[in-house]
Design an enzyme around this catalytic site. Structure first.
Site, PDB file in Angstrom:
ATOM      1  N   TRP A 103      40.876  50.423  21.418  1.00 35.19           N
ATOM      2  CA  TRP A 103      42.146  50.535  22.147  1.00 35.19           C
ATOM      3  C   TRP A 103      42.952  49.249  22.088  1.00 35.19           C
ATOM      4  O   TRP A 103      44.176  49.282  21.964  1.00 35.19           O
ATOM      5  CB  TRP A 103      41.920  51.003  23.587  1.00 35.19           C
ATOM      6  CG  TRP A 103      41.484  52.435  23.598  1.00 35.19           C
ATOM      7  CD1 TRP A 103      40.270  52.924  23.959  1.00 35.19           C
ATOM      8  CD2 TRP A 103      42.249  53.568  23.148  1.00 35.19           C
ATOM      9  NE1 TRP A 103      40.231  54.283  23.766  1.00 35.19           N
ATOM     10  CE2 TRP A 103      41.424  54.702  23.276  1.00 35.19           C
ATOM     11  CE3 TRP A 103      43.545  53.733  22.641  1.00 35.19           C
ATOM     12  CZ2 TRP A 103      41.858  55.988  22.934  1.00 35.19           C
ATOM     13  CZ3 TRP A 103      43.984  55.011  22.291  1.00 35.19           C
ATOM     14  CH2 TRP A 103      43.140  56.116  22.444  1.00 35.19           C
ATOM     15  N   ASP A 173      45.716  46.811  29.920  1.00 30.65           N
ATOM     16  CA  ASP A 173      45.576  48.263  29.805  1.00 30.65           C
ATOM     17  C   ASP A 173      44.357  48.672  30.634  1.00 30.65           C
ATOM     18  O   ASP A 173      43.220  48.583  30.177  1.00 30.65           O
ATOM     19  CB  ASP A 173      45.376  48.637  28.333  1.00 30.65           C
ATOM     20  CG  ASP A 173      45.076  50.127  28.149  1.00 30.65           C
ATOM     21  OD1 ASP A 173      45.017  50.855  29.156  1.00 30.65           O
ATOM     22  OD2 ASP A 173      44.898  50.545  26.992  1.00 30.65           O
ATOM     23  N   LYS A 197      42.174  59.616  33.822  1.00 27.88           N
ATOM     24  CA  LYS A 197      40.775  59.250  34.071  1.00 27.88           C
ATOM     25  C   LYS A 197      40.551  59.096  35.575  1.00 27.88           C
ATOM     26  O   LYS A 197      39.945  59.949  36.199  1.00 27.88           O
ATOM     27  CB  LYS A 197      40.410  57.991  33.303  1.00 27.88           C
ATOM     28  CG  LYS A 197      40.512  58.213  31.781  1.00 27.88           C
ATOM     29  CD  LYS A 197      41.018  57.004  31.087  1.00 27.88           C
ATOM     30  CE  LYS A 197      41.439  57.192  29.657  1.00 27.88           C
ATOM     31  NZ  LYS A 197      40.744  58.100  28.795  1.00 27.88           N
TER      32      LYS A 197
HETATM   33  N1  PMP Z   1      43.972  52.849  26.333  1.00 33.83           N
HETATM   34  C1  PMP Z   1      42.744  53.206  26.727  1.00 33.83           C
HETATM   35  C2  PMP Z   1      41.820  52.148  27.242  1.00 33.83           C
HETATM   36  C3  PMP Z   1      42.362  54.551  26.670  1.00 33.83           C
HETATM   37  O1  PMP Z   1      41.138  54.908  27.057  1.00 33.83           O
HETATM   38  C4  PMP Z   1      43.263  55.512  26.189  1.00 33.83           C
HETATM   39  C5  PMP Z   1      42.935  56.984  26.124  1.00 33.83           C
HETATM   40  N2  PMP Z   1      41.658  57.356  26.129  1.00 33.83           N
HETATM   41  C6  PMP Z   1      44.520  55.081  25.762  1.00 33.83           C
HETATM   42  C7  PMP Z   1      44.851  53.750  25.862  1.00 33.83           C
HETATM   43  C8  PMP Z   1      45.528  56.058  25.239  1.00 33.83           C
HETATM   44  O2  PMP Z   1      46.017  56.748  26.325  1.00 33.83           O
HETATM   45  P1  PMP Z   1      47.047  57.939  26.233  1.00 33.83           P
HETATM   46  O3  PMP Z   1      46.324  59.083  25.595  1.00 33.83           O
HETATM   47  O4  PMP Z   1      47.401  58.163  27.667  1.00 33.83           O
HETATM   48  O5  PMP Z   1      48.196  57.487  25.421  1.00 33.83           O
END
Ligand code: PMP
Length: 361
Positions: A103, A173, A197
Site C-alpha cells: 500500500w 494512511d 475496515k
Molecule cells: N491503503 C490501505 C492500507 C488499504 O488496506 C487499502 C485497501 N485495502 C487501500 C489503501 C485502498 O483503499 P480503497 O480500496 O478504499 O481505495
C-alpha cells in the site's frame, strides 16, 4: 437472530451485528419520518444532524483537536494517493515516502505523478518483515510531507510508534488500523482512511487534516479533490455517500458504547496476542513478521505445507470461518481481526487451526 459467520475479510470487513440490526430496524422508517435515511436530501436538516453527530462522535473517540477538519469523502484511500500530493506539494517539490509494503508503494507511485515523491526508507532489506527504524530514514530537507502507512493490510506490518518529522507534516494512511486504539492526532498533518475496515461500509473515505494545510493545493487540483473546497462546504460540495456516513455514525456510537478506544485497544491487544502466541507455539503455522512490527489487525500466516491451503480454507468455511485466504500477491492465509471481530471469534479460529493441524499430522 439470523445466521452470522465469523468473517475475517480484510475489507469490506465485518461490521458489528448490533449496528446492522439497528440499521435494519430503521431502514424503512427512519426516526418516524416514513422514509429511509437513504431517501433524505443531503441538504435536509435531518441528514445534516446525522453528519454532525457522526463527526462529533469521531472527534470524541479520537480526541481530534479543534484545528483539524474532518472530511467525509468518496473515492477510497486510493483517490487520496492522488489528492495528497495535489493538495500538499507543489509540482516538482520533494515528498518523502516510507516503503513498508504494497500500500505504501501504491501511494508512492501515485505521488510521483504530481510531485517529486521519493523513498526515504524501505522495508525491502528485511523482506518487508519489519518497519525500518527511524534512525535509518533519509528524510529530505524541504519535503512537502512524509508519508507513512502505519498498518500494511496485506503484509501485516505495523508501526508501533509515531515518527517525529518536525515541521514537515506527517501524512498517514490509517485505512486498516484507525479506531483500533487511541491515537495522538496532533502528531499528524493529515490522516486518511477508507471506511470499509474499522469505520463502516465502503464508499466513504475519512480525511482528518490540519487547518494550516488546506491552502497549499496545486492549481490543477480538481475542485472535488481540493481539501479547502470540501472543508468549506462541510464535505457537501456534491452529494456525499449518505448511507455510508449514516452507517459509520452508527459504528462510532457502538464504539462509544463499548467504552471507546482505550477499551477497544485492550480487546484488540488481547486478540492479536492470543493468535500470535498460538502461531508462534505451533510448528505447523508460521508468521514471519518481526515481533515489534506485527499488525494488531491483519495477521498473515502460512501452513507448513502449501498443498494443504485449499483444504484448510474449505474446512474453515464449513466451520463458519470465512475469508481467511491471504492476498493473491503473497499467498498463504490472513486473518483480519478488526474491531467487529470478537475475542470469542478469535478463540474459534484458534480452535479450528489447532484441530486442523492435528488432523493432517
Ligand atoms: N491503503 C490501505 C492500507 C488499504 O488496506 C487499502 C485497501 N485495502 C487501500 C489503501 C485502498 O483503499 P480503497 O480500496 O478504499 O481505495
Amino acid at each position: 437472530m439470523s445466521h452470522r459467520v465469523d468473517n475475517f475479510c480484510s475489507g469490506p470487513a465485518a461490521l458489528p451485528t448490533a449496528v446492522l440490526e439497528k440499521a435494519q430496524a430503521e431502514l424503512l422508517d427512519w426516526q418516524g419520518m416514513g422514509v429511509s435515511v437513504m431517501e433524505l436530501s443531503h441538504r435536509s436538516q435531518e441528514f445534516q444532524a446525522v453528519c454532525d453527530t457522526a463527526e462529533k462522535n469521531l472527534r470524541d473517540l479520537l480526541g481530534i483537536p479543534v484545528n483539524y477538519r474532518v472530511l467525509f469523502l468518496q473515492g477510497g484511500a486510493t483517490l487520496q494517493f492522488s489528492a495528497i500530493p495535489l493538495n500538499l506539494a507543489s509540482a516538482g517539490q520533494v515528498a518523502d515516502y516510507i516503503d513498508t509494503g504494497i500500500w505504501s508503494r501504491k501511494a508512492l507511485a501515485e505521488g510521483k505523478r504530481y510531485c517529486a515523491a521519493r523513498v526515504a526508507a524501505s522495508a525491502d532489506a528485511s523482506g518487508y518483515t519489519s518497519v525500518p527504524p527511524e534512525s535509518q530514514w533519509q528524510l529530505s530537507d524541504k519535503a512537502a510531507y512524509v508519508h507513512i502507512t502505519p498498518n500494511e493490510t496485506i503484509g501485516g506490518v505495523e508501526f508501533d510508534w509515531i515518527p517525529e518529522t518536525g515541521d514537515v507534516p506527517l501524512v498517514a494512511d490509517l485505512s486498516s488500523t484507525i479506531l483500533s486504539r487511541p491515537l495522538d492526532v496532533s502528531r499528524f498533518g493529515l490522516i486518511y482512511a477508507g471506511a470499509q475496515k474499522n469505520i463502516g461500509p465502503s464508499g466513504l473515505t475519512v480525511v482528518i487534516v490540519r487547518e494550516d494545510l488546506l491552502d497549499r493545493a496545486q492549481g490543477v487540483t480538481p475542485t472535488l479533490l481540493s481539501y479547502r473546497t470540501q472543508a468549506d462546504n462541510g464535505s457537501m460540495y456534491n452529494t456525499p455517500p449518505t448511507l455510508a456516513i449514516y452507517l459509520a455514525g452508527l459504528v462510532f456510537e457502538w464504539l462509544r458504547e463499548q467504552g471507546g478506544l482505550s477499551a477497544m485497544a485492550e480487546i484488540n491487544r488481547r486478540k492479536a496476542a492470543r493468535l500470535y502466541a498460538y502461531i508462534d507455539e505451533s510448528d505447523f503455522y508460521n508468521n514471519p513478521i518481526e515481533v515489534s512490527s506485527r499488525s494488531w489487525m491483519n495477521i498473515p500466516f502460512t501452513l507448513a505445507d502449501d498443498q494443504l491451503n485449499g483444504r484448510f480454507l474449505n474446512e474453515a468455511e464449513e466451520s463458519g470461518l470465512l475469508n481467511l485466504q491471504g492476498h493473491r500477491s503473497v499467498g498463504g492465509m490472513r486473518a483480519s481481526i478488526y474491531n467487529a471481530i470478537s475475542e470469542d471469534a478469535v478463540g474459534r479460529l484458534i480452535g479450528f487451526m489447532d484441530e486442523f493441524a492435528r488432523q493432517v499430522r
